[in-house]
Scaffold this motif. Structure first.
Motif, PDB file in Angstrom:
ATOM      1  N   ARG A  11      25.332 -51.489 -13.922  1.00 39.94           N
ATOM      2  CA  ARG A  11      25.624 -52.034 -15.237  1.00 39.94           C
ATOM      3  C   ARG A  11      26.990 -52.703 -15.300  1.00 39.94           C
ATOM      4  O   ARG A  11      27.210 -53.606 -16.081  1.00 39.94           O
ATOM      5  CB  ARG A  11      25.574 -50.901 -16.269  1.00 39.94           C
ATOM      6  CG  ARG A  11      24.157 -50.555 -16.693  1.00 39.94           C
ATOM      7  CD  ARG A  11      24.152 -49.511 -17.767  1.00 39.94           C
ATOM      8  NE  ARG A  11      22.798 -49.361 -18.325  1.00 39.94           N
ATOM      9  CZ  ARG A  11      22.362 -48.264 -18.908  1.00 39.94           C
ATOM     10  NH1 ARG A  11      23.148 -47.203 -19.009  1.00 39.94           N
ATOM     11  NH2 ARG A  11      21.147 -48.214 -19.408  1.00 39.94           N
ATOM     12  N   THR A  44      21.282 -37.277 -12.727  1.00 40.27           N
ATOM     13  CA  THR A  44      22.527 -37.943 -13.113  1.00 40.27           C
ATOM     14  C   THR A  44      23.498 -36.946 -13.747  1.00 40.27           C
ATOM     15  O   THR A  44      24.720 -37.108 -13.626  1.00 40.27           O
ATOM     16  CB  THR A  44      22.252 -39.094 -14.094  1.00 40.27           C
ATOM     17  OG1 THR A  44      21.418 -38.631 -15.172  1.00 40.27           O
ATOM     18  CG2 THR A  44      21.561 -40.254 -13.386  1.00 40.27           C
ATOM     19  N   ASN A  45      22.992 -35.916 -14.409  1.00 39.48           N
ATOM     20  CA  ASN A  45      23.881 -34.891 -14.970  1.00 39.48           C
ATOM     21  C   ASN A  45      24.648 -34.169 -13.863  1.00 39.48           C
ATOM     22  O   ASN A  45      25.850 -33.916 -13.988  1.00 39.48           O
ATOM     23  CB  ASN A  45      23.087 -33.881 -15.794  1.00 39.48           C
ATOM     24  CG  ASN A  45      22.712 -34.418 -17.165  1.00 39.48           C
ATOM     25  OD1 ASN A  45      23.501 -35.119 -17.792  1.00 39.48           O
ATOM     26  ND2 ASN A  45      21.513 -34.098 -17.627  1.00 39.48           N
ATOM     27  N   ALA A  48      27.259 -36.599 -12.462  1.00 43.27           N
ATOM     28  CA  ALA A  48      28.415 -36.731 -13.351  1.00 43.27           C
ATOM     29  C   ALA A  48      29.302 -35.494 -13.275  1.00 43.27           C
ATOM     30  O   ALA A  48      30.534 -35.599 -13.242  1.00 43.27           O
ATOM     31  CB  ALA A  48      27.938 -36.966 -14.787  1.00 43.27           C
ATOM     32  N   SER A  54      32.070 -37.766 -17.675  1.00 46.88           N
ATOM     33  CA  SER A  54      30.995 -37.535 -18.635  1.00 46.88           C
ATOM     34  C   SER A  54      29.767 -38.327 -18.226  1.00 46.88           C
ATOM     35  O   SER A  54      29.858 -39.332 -17.505  1.00 46.88           O
ATOM     36  CB  SER A  54      31.435 -37.954 -20.039  1.00 46.88           C
ATOM     37  OG  SER A  54      31.568 -39.364 -20.106  1.00 46.88           O
ATOM     38  N   ILE A  55      28.602 -37.871 -18.700  1.00 44.55           N
ATOM     39  CA  ILE A  55      27.376 -38.596 -18.392  1.00 44.55           C
ATOM     40  C   ILE A  55      27.416 -39.993 -18.996  1.00 44.55           C
ATOM     41  O   ILE A  55      26.899 -40.957 -18.415  1.00 44.55           O
ATOM     42  CB  ILE A  55      26.132 -37.806 -18.893  1.00 44.55           C
ATOM     43  CG1 ILE A  55      24.838 -38.458 -18.380  1.00 44.55           C
ATOM     44  CG2 ILE A  55      26.142 -37.702 -20.405  1.00 44.55           C
ATOM     45  CD1 ILE A  55      24.656 -38.374 -16.890  1.00 44.55           C
ATOM     46  N   GLY A  56      28.083 -40.130 -20.142  1.00 49.66           N
ATOM     47  CA  GLY A  56      28.230 -41.448 -20.755  1.00 49.66           C
ATOM     48  C   GLY A  56      29.037 -42.399 -19.882  1.00 49.66           C
ATOM     49  O   GLY A  56      28.714 -43.590 -19.781  1.00 49.66           O
ATOM     50  N   SER A  57      30.073 -41.869 -19.233  1.00 48.84           N
ATOM     51  CA  SER A  57      30.880 -42.698 -18.328  1.00 48.84           C
ATOM     52  C   SER A  57      30.067 -43.134 -17.122  1.00 48.84           C
ATOM     53  O   SER A  57      30.173 -44.283 -16.661  1.00 48.84           O
ATOM     54  CB  SER A  57      32.119 -41.925 -17.869  1.00 48.84           C
ATOM     55  OG  SER A  57      32.985 -41.674 -18.946  1.00 48.84           O
ATOM     56  N   TYR A  59      26.886 -43.664 -17.044  1.00 52.13           N
ATOM     57  CA  TYR A  59      25.941 -44.704 -17.452  1.00 52.13           C
ATOM     58  C   TYR A  59      26.623 -46.040 -17.728  1.00 52.13           C
ATOM     59  O   TYR A  59      25.942 -47.059 -17.865  1.00 52.13           O
ATOM     60  CB  TYR A  59      25.155 -44.241 -18.673  1.00 52.13           C
ATOM     61  CG  TYR A  59      24.092 -43.211 -18.343  1.00 52.13           C
ATOM     62  CD1 TYR A  59      23.302 -43.348 -17.204  1.00 52.13           C
ATOM     63  CD2 TYR A  59      23.882 -42.114 -19.173  1.00 52.13           C
ATOM     64  CE1 TYR A  59      22.327 -42.408 -16.898  1.00 52.13           C
ATOM     65  CE2 TYR A  59      22.911 -41.168 -18.874  1.00 52.13           C
ATOM     66  CZ  TYR A  59      22.137 -41.325 -17.728  1.00 52.13           C
ATOM     67  OH  TYR A  59      21.166 -40.390 -17.423  1.00 52.13           O
ATOM     68  N   GLN A  60      27.931 -46.052 -17.814  1.00 52.27           N
ATOM     69  CA  GLN A  60      28.634 -47.330 -17.929  1.00 52.27           C
ATOM     70  C   GLN A  60      28.553 -48.121 -16.626  1.00 52.27           C
ATOM     71  O   GLN A  60      28.667 -49.341 -16.624  1.00 52.27           O
ATOM     72  CB  GLN A  60      30.097 -47.105 -18.297  1.00 52.27           C
ATOM     73  CG  GLN A  60      30.320 -46.624 -19.722  1.00 52.27           C
ATOM     74  CD  GLN A  60      31.796 -46.412 -20.011  1.00 52.27           C
ATOM     75  OE1 GLN A  60      32.665 -46.828 -19.230  1.00 52.27           O
ATOM     76  NE2 GLN A  60      32.090 -45.765 -21.128  1.00 52.27           N
ATOM     77  N   TYR A  61      28.346 -47.401 -15.532  1.00 50.30           N
ATOM     78  CA  TYR A  61      28.326 -48.040 -14.219  1.00 50.30           C
ATOM     79  C   TYR A  61      26.916 -48.171 -13.643  1.00 50.30           C
ATOM     80  O   TYR A  61      26.606 -49.169 -12.982  1.00 50.30           O
ATOM     81  CB  TYR A  61      29.199 -47.247 -13.237  1.00 50.30           C
ATOM     82  CG  TYR A  61      30.649 -47.232 -13.632  1.00 50.30           C
ATOM     83  CD1 TYR A  61      31.508 -48.256 -13.249  1.00 50.30           C
ATOM     84  CD2 TYR A  61      31.167 -46.199 -14.414  1.00 50.30           C
ATOM     85  CE1 TYR A  61      32.842 -48.255 -13.622  1.00 50.30           C
ATOM     86  CE2 TYR A  61      32.500 -46.184 -14.794  1.00 50.30           C
ATOM     87  CZ  TYR A  61      33.336 -47.213 -14.399  1.00 50.30           C
ATOM     88  OH  TYR A  61      34.651 -47.207 -14.781  1.00 50.30           O
ATOM     89  N   ASN A  64      20.742 -45.448 -13.923  1.00 48.70           N
ATOM     90  CA  ASN A  64      19.929 -44.315 -13.496  1.00 48.70           C
ATOM     91  C   ASN A  64      20.223 -43.997 -12.032  1.00 48.70           C
ATOM     92  O   ASN A  64      20.982 -44.712 -11.373  1.00 48.70           O
ATOM     93  CB  ASN A  64      18.428 -44.626 -13.675  1.00 48.70           C
ATOM     94  CG  ASN A  64      18.085 -45.968 -13.051  1.00 48.70           C
ATOM     95  OD1 ASN A  64      18.283 -46.194 -11.867  1.00 48.70           O
ATOM     96  ND2 ASN A  64      17.594 -46.902 -13.869  1.00 48.70           N
TER      97      ASN A  64
END
Length: 206
Positions: A11, A44-45, A48, A54-57, A59-61, A64
């Protein structure tokens, strides 16, 4: 067919050092998680958590874990260059040592983590980037081998282009199989047999 699914595309391409370091942490963490837990359980959890972000961080990259694994395989292939190619002795009688350097380098590039290598072979989705990386790596390695064959006095093969391609394919395919799926045969025995086979072929032994 290669996938153009955007799910396999990272991403975010880091432009700052800090972002690049975070992305590298994700990939390093994923390599450990996949090797320890397998691909199905390498969530992914878990990645991370291992990367301490964080899982949000994460997903910035990467969208999945498929995209993460695809990137790991691209990096693995890109690292597989023949680092000794420019430093070899090409004097008469040195052909076996030259071939051993080629085989030994291929083994070294795949020795680190057999479990992760097996996961990359079995699970990594085929993307256009992966196919392009494989083609680029193969062309570079074939060119290196062909150049050495052309300059080595012990080589008695007339058509060097197919010979170089055949050698690279034989060494790479057999090394992947050996290192990803270890057997009872010691690596040293495999190396000796592969070196002997390729050396005889290049000498034109009957």
């Amino acid at each position: 067919m290669p996938s153009t699914d955007r799910r396999l595309q990272p991403r975010r391409k880091p432009r700052q050092v800090r972002a690049e370091l975070t992305r590298d942490r994700v990939l390093t963490a994923a390599a450990h998680v996949f090797a320890e837990h397998g691909y199905a359980s390498g969530t992914t959890n878990r990645i991370a958590e291992r990367a301490r972000i964080s899982i949000g961080s994460l997903y910035q990259y990467f969208p999945n874990k498929d995209a993460i694994l695809a990137e790991l395989l691209v990096r693995h292939i890109d690292r597989g260059t023949w680092t000794q190619a420019e430093q070899l002795d090409l004097s008469p009688g040195s052909l076996e040592a030259t071939v051993r350097a080629l085989v030994g380098d291929a083994i070294a590039n795949h020795r680190d983590d057999p479990q992760l290598l097996r996961i990359m072979i079995e699970e990594a989705p085929v993307s256009q980037e992966l196919l392009d990386t494989i083609a680029r790596h193969e062309r570079k390695r074939v060119d290196q081998v062909r150049d050495l064959l052309a300059r080595h006095p012990d080589v008695h093969i007339q058509d060097l282009d197919p010979a170089a391609e055949l050698i690279v394919f034989t060494v790479e395919t057999n090394t992947h199989k050996l290192m990803a799926y270890p057997r009872t045969t010691p690596v040293e025995t495999f190396e000796n047999e592969l070196v002997a086979m390729v050396t005889r072929y290049l000498r034109g032994d009957q």
